[in-house]
Design a protein around this motif. Structure first.
Motif: not given
Length: 113
Positions: A72, A93, A97, A100
């Motif tokens: 990530a 992000w 979202t 993510l």
């Protein structure tokens, strides 16, 4: 006092009008095919770098959670640093979202692949 209320009312109306127009332009701009292609390409890049980062971390002997975190950070880190340096906060992000989620999913796939 009446003149002041008229001036403040006119200023507030102009400010509200600018906000409404800028929101309309932002929504219309995001619906263009070029913007959708750029967003898709950015998502693809995040997925690729996240998968490669978590795969490399897994090959180095890290467990799944650590490799997922490394993936990530690899996928989202460059854009995050760029946004912070430019002053665009909250970072991308956090506003959307989907980036993510894509990074975490690609990180899992990259670790187990």
């Amino acid at each position: 006092p009446a003149e002041w209320k008229r001036l403040v009312g006119r200023t507030a109306f102009a400010h509200h009008e600018r906000l409404v127009l800028s929101e309309f332009v932002a929504k219309a701009h995001g619906q263009h095919l070029g913007q959708q292609l750029l967003r898709g390409t950015a998502l693809l890049g995040v997925c690729f770098f996240s998968a490669s980062g978590s795969h490399a971390a897994g090959e180095a002997g890290m467990h799944a959670v650590g490799a997922l975190l490394v993936g990530a950070v690899t996928g989202l880190g460059g854009g995050t640093v760029n946004n912070v340096m430019v002053g665009a906060t909250p970072v991308g992000w956090m506003r959307d979202t989907a980036f993510l989620k894509a990074a975490l999913l690609a990180g899992l796939l990259g670790f187990y692949a």
